[in-house]
Design a protein around this motif. Structure first.
Motif, PDB file in Angstrom:
ATOM      1  N   LYS A 208     -24.347  23.861 -11.758  1.00 44.67           N
ATOM      2  CA  LYS A 208     -23.177  24.745 -11.799  1.00 44.67           C
ATOM      3  C   LYS A 208     -23.569  26.022 -12.526  1.00 44.67           C
ATOM      4  O   LYS A 208     -24.055  25.983 -13.660  1.00 44.67           O
ATOM      5  N   GLU A 213     -25.821  20.334 -14.990  1.00 42.02           N
ATOM      6  CA  GLU A 213     -24.702  19.662 -15.637  1.00 42.02           C
ATOM      7  C   GLU A 213     -25.019  18.205 -15.957  1.00 42.02           C
ATOM      8  O   GLU A 213     -24.649  17.695 -17.004  1.00 42.02           O
ATOM      9  N   GLN A 214     -25.700  17.518 -15.026  1.00 41.13           N
ATOM     10  CA  GLN A 214     -26.034  16.106 -15.240  1.00 41.13           C
ATOM     11  C   GLN A 214     -27.110  15.692 -14.254  1.00 41.13           C
ATOM     12  O   GLN A 214     -27.179  16.190 -13.127  1.00 41.13           O
ATOM     13  N   ASN A 227     -18.728  15.198 -17.579  1.00 40.78           N
ATOM     14  CA  ASN A 227     -17.663  16.176 -17.741  1.00 40.78           C
ATOM     15  C   ASN A 227     -16.774  16.208 -16.492  1.00 40.78           C
ATOM     16  O   ASN A 227     -17.037  15.531 -15.491  1.00 40.78           O
ATOM     17  N   SER A 357     -15.275  18.372 -21.299  1.00 42.75           N
ATOM     18  CA  SER A 357     -16.176  17.253 -21.566  1.00 42.75           C
ATOM     19  C   SER A 357     -15.400  15.948 -21.575  1.00 42.75           C
ATOM     20  O   SER A 357     -14.199  15.912 -21.877  1.00 42.75           O
TER      21      SER A 357
END
Length: 367
Positions: A208, A213-214, A227, A357
């Motif tokens: 993003k 982000e993950q 999140n 989060s």
């Protein structure tokens, strides 16, 4: 094959920074998917690996060799683009062998590799055809075959199925998954379609605005998002989010209000204060109608009922926001119906509205 490591990789176009210090460790033989909305930086990151864009700062290693100053042709990577980029005047065989012929490879080796790739991709009967005689899916297989014959260390795919219709996309998705199983190659695949990401990947990288982000396996991201963005992006249809507010906090538990209902959760580690706005996330399959065991209930208005046979999706409204429910294919709900729906706490996620989060799960998370 090869591992890929990105160490604090930054990309700037003039004064605009588009990739912000990305760190990734991709293992040998993994199928890794970069996924995210348009403009998130996934194609730029792929082009940095391919050498089609220069890294502004940081390091890229393929097989433990620093590639920052290595030319694209010498990196041991092969790229398949959204556009097939086939030569219209050449046959399938000539298109697939073009790179090897330009490099002066032995004709016997070229024939062997083209024959092997054609076997894998079921193109044997089409080797003498021109691209205009092929369907979209067949053309994309030729483009993939052109990459296979090079025997690269890493395969890079930049939204290769975007030009195909829905049925062909499903078929080619299966073909690419089988190809990975056969070759056991390191593959990096870019898509904005999270269904492709979930079905193809060993590891998903969610991006993003130029940030990671993950990173994790498809089911790890589905069950344990870090999140609200990841929770809403991974899963189809996407997760529902209900507005809530913290109404009481003590050492033992936390109370939130959804509409006029008060819900008490076990104490969570994250700091919450009375009045904080939070969001309760519930996936469509867990937002159920007529469930007496629900931890909370709300009344929604059905806007559209999408009956697909074995399953139906209800698109509903609650306090001006859209919600999606996955229900039995036998459900008879119609436009305008008012129905009571709810969810069990074991299926809910809690997010801080300001930071987005996730707050510590009020129940043990699923792996």
């Amino acid at each position: 094959m090869a591992t890929i490591k990105l160490k604090n990789v930054i990309k700037r176009f003039n004064e605009v920074e588009t990739i912000h210090g990305v760190d990734l460790d991709l293992q040998d033989g993994e199928f890794v998917v970069f996924v995210g909305p348009s403009g998130c930086g996934k194609s730029t990151l792929l082009r940095l690996i391919a050498g089609l864009e220069d890294i502004t700062d940081g390091d890229l290693l393929i097989g433990d060799v620093n590639m920052n100053q290595v030319a694209p042709a010498d990196r041991g990577v092969a790229m398949v683009f959204q556009s097939y980029a086939l030569y219209p005047h050449m046959t399938v065989e000539e298109n697939m062998s073009f790179g090897l012929r330009m490099n002066g490879a032995d004709p016997a080796l070229i024939k062997e590799r083209v024959s092997h790739a054609a076997d894998i991709l079921q193109l044997k009967s089409m080797l003498n055809r021109k691209p205009k005689q092929l369907s979209g899916g067949q053309r994309q297989r030729v483009a993939i075959g052109r990459a296979i014959v090079r025997e690269p260390k890493v395969f890079l795919f930049d939204e290769p199925l975007s030009n195909l219709d829905a049925e062909l996309r499903v078929d080619m998705r299966i073909q690419i998954a089988k190809l990975h199983q056969q070759l056991s190659a390191t593959m990096v695949y870019v898509t904005h379609d999270q269904v492709e990401a979930m079905t193809l990947a060993d590891k998903i990288v969610v991006l993003k605005d130029g940030n990671v982000e993950q990173v994790g396996s498809p089911m790890a991201l589905y069950h344990n998002p870090v999140n609200e963005f990841v929770a809403g992006f991974i899963g189809s249809p996407k997760m529902n989010f209900l507005d809530a507010k913290v109404s009481a906090v003590n050492a033992q538990d936390l109370t939130i209000s959804i509409g006029d209902q008060q819900i008490t959760l076990p104490a969570i580690a994250n700091t919450c204060s009375v009045g904080d706005k939070v969001k309760v996330g519930v996936r469509p399959e867990h937002l159920t109608a007529h469930d007496e065991d629900s931890s909370f209930k709300i009344q929604v208005s059905v806007d559209v009922a999408e009956h697909l046979g074995g399953v139906s999706f209800l698109y509903a409204s609650y306090q001006g926001k859209s919600l999606t429910l996955e229900v039995s294919g036998n459900d008879l709900s119609r436009h305008g119906d008012l129905i009571d729906v709810g969810a069990q706490l074991s299926h809910c996620y809690l997010f801080n509205e300001k930071s987005q989060s996730i707050l510590e799960r009020p129940v043990p998370s699923r792996s």
